[in-house]
Design a protein around this motif. Structure first.
Motif, PDB file in Angstrom:
ATOM      1  N   LYS A 110       9.584  42.856  50.307  1.00  0.00           N
ATOM      2  CA  LYS A 110       8.873  43.733  49.145  1.00  0.00           C
ATOM      3  C   LYS A 110       7.409  43.758  49.898  1.00  0.00           C
ATOM      4  CE  LYS A 110      11.105  42.955  44.999  1.00  0.00           C
ATOM      5  NZ  LYS A 110      11.022  42.619  43.436  1.00  0.00           N
ATOM      6  N   SER A 141       1.422  60.143  49.770  1.00  0.00           N
ATOM      7  CA  SER A 141       1.899  59.710  48.239  1.00  0.00           C
ATOM      8  C   SER A 141       1.477  60.585  47.244  1.00  0.00           C
ATOM      9  CB  SER A 141       1.621  58.202  48.073  1.00  0.00           C
ATOM     10  OG  SER A 141       1.959  57.375  49.066  1.00  0.00           O
ATOM     11  N   MET A 153       7.909  58.137  50.307  1.00  0.00           N
ATOM     12  CA  MET A 153       6.696  57.136  49.971  1.00  0.00           C
ATOM     13  C   MET A 153       6.846  56.861  48.548  1.00  0.00           C
ATOM     14  SD  MET A 153       4.701  57.337  52.442  1.00  0.00           S
ATOM     15  CE  MET A 153       3.282  56.703  52.107  1.00  0.00           C
ATOM     16  N   ILE A 156       6.745  52.642  46.506  1.00  0.00           N
ATOM     17  CA  ILE A 156       5.455  51.962  46.894  1.00  0.00           C
ATOM     18  C   ILE A 156       4.843  51.589  45.710  1.00  0.00           C
ATOM     19  CG2 ILE A 156       3.496  51.890  48.380  1.00  0.00           C
ATOM     20  CD1 ILE A 156       4.585  53.568  50.135  1.00  0.00           C
ATOM     21  N   MET A 159      -0.711  49.776  47.729  1.00  0.00           N
ATOM     22  CA  MET A 159      -1.260  49.598  49.046  1.00  0.00           C
ATOM     23  C   MET A 159      -2.559  49.128  49.057  1.00  0.00           C
ATOM     24  SD  MET A 159       0.071  53.161  50.816  1.00  0.00           S
ATOM     25  CE  MET A 159      -0.330  54.234  49.437  1.00  0.00           C
ATOM     26  N   ILE A 168       1.471  46.966  52.488  1.00  0.00           N
ATOM     27  CA  ILE A 168       2.210  47.933  51.522  1.00  0.00           C
ATOM     28  C   ILE A 168       3.168  46.902  50.577  1.00  0.00           C
ATOM     29  CG2 ILE A 168       4.236  49.617  51.156  1.00  0.00           C
ATOM     30  CD1 ILE A 168       3.410  50.776  53.841  1.00  0.00           C
ATOM     31  N   THR A 169       2.971  46.913  49.460  1.00  0.00           N
ATOM     32  CA  THR A 169       3.836  46.160  48.357  1.00  0.00           C
ATOM     33  C   THR A 169       4.917  47.191  47.796  1.00  0.00           C
ATOM     34  OG1 THR A 169       2.220  44.534  47.923  1.00  0.00           O
ATOM     35  CG2 THR A 169       3.997  44.878  46.303  1.00  0.00           C
ATOM     36  N   LEU A 170       6.112  46.870  47.886  1.00  0.00           N
ATOM     37  CA  LEU A 170       7.333  48.014  47.458  1.00  0.00           C
ATOM     38  C   LEU A 170       7.706  47.527  45.986  1.00  0.00           C
ATOM     39  CD1 LEU A 170       9.457  48.009  50.364  1.00  0.00           C
ATOM     40  CD2 LEU A 170       7.613  49.607  49.623  1.00  0.00           C
ATOM     41  N   LEU A 177      11.682  49.703  56.047  1.00  0.00           N
ATOM     42  CA  LEU A 177      10.462  50.260  55.733  1.00  0.00           C
ATOM     43  C   LEU A 177       9.650  50.685  56.903  1.00  0.00           C
ATOM     44  CD1 LEU A 177       6.805  49.571  55.472  1.00  0.00           C
ATOM     45  CD2 LEU A 177       8.272  51.136  53.898  1.00  0.00           C
TER      46      LEU A 177
END
Length: 525
Positions: A110, A141, A153, A156, A159, A168-170, A177
């Motif tokens: 993630k 984004s 994008m 997400i 960031m 980047i945190t998903l 990714l």
């Protein structure tokens, strides 16, 4: 492949790649190993110097230097000259670390961290930083930027940039990714390009000198470019030649050194011409017709199915591609993609079923307008004519409208409800679907909106079990094939050509002209 697999394992041991990242990379390598008819070997040792001229189709007077807005072959090649993303994808589908020199993932895939390479400068001399990367990603984004990367994008959560790290945190895990960061639009710009998105200042191996959209672009090597292994010519020039006959003649006469979009009808003959090398690359290229499923009469699935059954795919492969390709199945993936399910039934040409679905649609018999132009793909007009003939045999009143080449991608594609188009494909199924089929994608050129499909795409990103992931992709393919607005009659081989002055060609299944990078990777023989 064995060496690349070992590199993946080394990354895990060094803590630079999580298990899901390894699974995604290993799956990609497995698919690449099975890919036929591609030569990856270099011709010789690179050398610097000389001037390269490219004759390219797929350029318009409306083209912009804003990477968010690039959508056809010529601007893709312009961007490859002057810009650079975090990563690119090698021909074998392994990652080519560019502005990012390392990447790592959290155990749950993630949180992804990219270490930004030090010593890179933009063409104005300013230093490239992790903050420039962050602002670039933020701009793409933003729906207001109308970026072709908007779809990928999505997902997400946040960031951030700190020191030389971009993170980047998903919202959900995604093993693919890093491949999404290789998107053609995600060229890193100073300040993210927010203040001047079309300024043409980036960090690629060439600086742009002349920018005449739809006519010509000239470049000179950027002296402070960080990688001596790219950008071998002193200067390069792109001439926009959308007429295929003129483009081929320019190559044969020596006016240009390289040309793209070779017409399959003359490809074999051109390959026998003295001093000319034809480059045939099998991969993910798609010659397609797209319907907007939110616009009448294409909002009726029976009508869409009628058109799908009325298409003789094999005839198009034989007569339009002249065998330089394979039959499609109304889904944007084939065996070149990792986790492709080859048990999906092939949709056959069936005039009886076409007539049944057309009758069930209740269509009033008014002309169904299909817009087409030569620039859509080589042989597009001929393919549309064959389609019209078979559709009429099923009682479907298909009418062709020939559009000008200039303005086709800005005024017809993604605006008119039924037109010819092409896709160069993407390295992974996730990226292909996220770019053009998730409901929120800017480049959703069929206006496809299916909640189950969107749900499956998010689930497949997070799935570690490859069998389960393959099953999810299979269900997604079935949804697109049976309910979507894509008519995909054929996967085309990429057909490019160059003269004897050019060395260093390496086929890339992700796009023509070495996936836009011929000018920055080749050198003068």
């Amino acid at each position: 492949m064995k060496d690349d697999l070992a590199k993946l394992i080394d990354r895990i041991d060094a803590g630079r790649m999580g298990r899901r990242g390894f699974m995604g990379g290993a799956a990609a390598l497995g698919a690449a190993a099975a890919m036929p008819r591609m030569a990856f070997a270099q011709d010789a040792t690179p050398k610097k110097g000389g001037h390269l001229k490219l004759g390219l189709g797929g350029g318009e007077s409306s083209n912009s230097l804003d990477p968010a807005l690039t959508l056809s072959q010529a601007p893709y090649n312009v961007m490859a000259h002057i810009g650079e993303p975090l990563v690119r994808v090698h021909p074998d589908n392994s990652l080519d670390m560019r502005i990012a020199e390392e990447l790592s993932a959290s155990p749950d895939a993630k949180v992804w961290s990219f270490k930004i390479r030090q010593g890179i400068t933009f063409h104005d001399g300013s230093k490239l930083t992790a903050d420039d990367v962050l602002k670039t990603m933020q701009r793409h984004s933003d729906e207001k930027a109308t970026s072709g990367a908007l779809g990928i994008m999505k997902g997400i959560a946040s960031m951030r940039a700190e020191g030389d790290l971009f993170e980047i945190t998903l919202t959900d895990a995604n093993a693919d990714l890093p491949y999404l960061m290789a998107d053609r639009h995600l060229m890193i710009q100073p300040g993210g390009g927010i203040d001047n998105p079309a300024g043409g200042i980036m960090s690629g191996p060439y600086k742009i000198i002349v920018n005449e959209p739809g006519v010509r672009h000239t470049f000179e090597r950027y002296a402070d470019y960080w990688d001596d292994g790219l950008g071998h010519f002193d200067t390069t020039e792109i001439l926009i030649i959308n007429d295929v006959t003129a483009r081929t003649s320019a190559l044969q006469s020596g006016q240009v050194d390289m040309a793209n979009l070779i017409d399959p009808k003359i490809a074999a003959l051109l390959g026998k011409a003295p001093g000319i090398t034809l480059r045939q690359t099998q991969g993910r290229g798609q010659n397609v017709f797209v319907m907007h499923v939110d616009t009448a009469p294409f909002d009726n699935n029976d009508l869409r199915l009628a058109l799908k059954y009325a298409m003789d795919r094999q005839e198009m492969v034989d007569k339009v591609l002249r065998g330089f390709g394979s039959v499609g199945n109304d889904i944007p993936v084939n065996a070149a993609y990792p986790l492709f399910d080859d048990s999906i039934p092939q949709r056959e040409f069936d005039l009886e079923k076409a007539a049944e679905h057309y009758k069930a649609s209740g269509h009033d018999g008014s002309p169904i307008i299909l817009r087409v132009a030569d620039t859509a793909f080589p042989g597009a007009v001929d393919a549309a004519s064959l389609f019209q003939q078979t559709a009429q045999k099923a009682g479907i009143p298909l009418e062709l409208k020939r559009e000008p080449n200039d303005g086709y991608w800005s005024e017809v594609w993604n605006k008119q409800p039924f037109c010819a188009s092409y896709w160069g494909g993407r390295p992974t199924q996730d990226q292909m679907y996220a770019t053009a089929y998730i409901s929120s994608a800017e480049w959703n050129d069929t206006k496809f909106n299916n909640a189950r499909f969107d749900e499956l795409l998010m689930q497949a990103r997070a799935e570690l079990d490859q069998d389960k992931r393959k099953a999810q992709y299979r269900e997604m393919a079935d949804i697109v094939r049976d309910e979507g607005g894509l008519l995909l009659p054929m996967f085309n081989d990429f057909l490019d050509a160059h003269n004897a002055k050019v060395a260093g060609w390496v086929a890339n299944p992700n796009g023509d002209m070495m996936n836009d990078q011929a000018a920055i990777k080749c050198w003068m023989a």
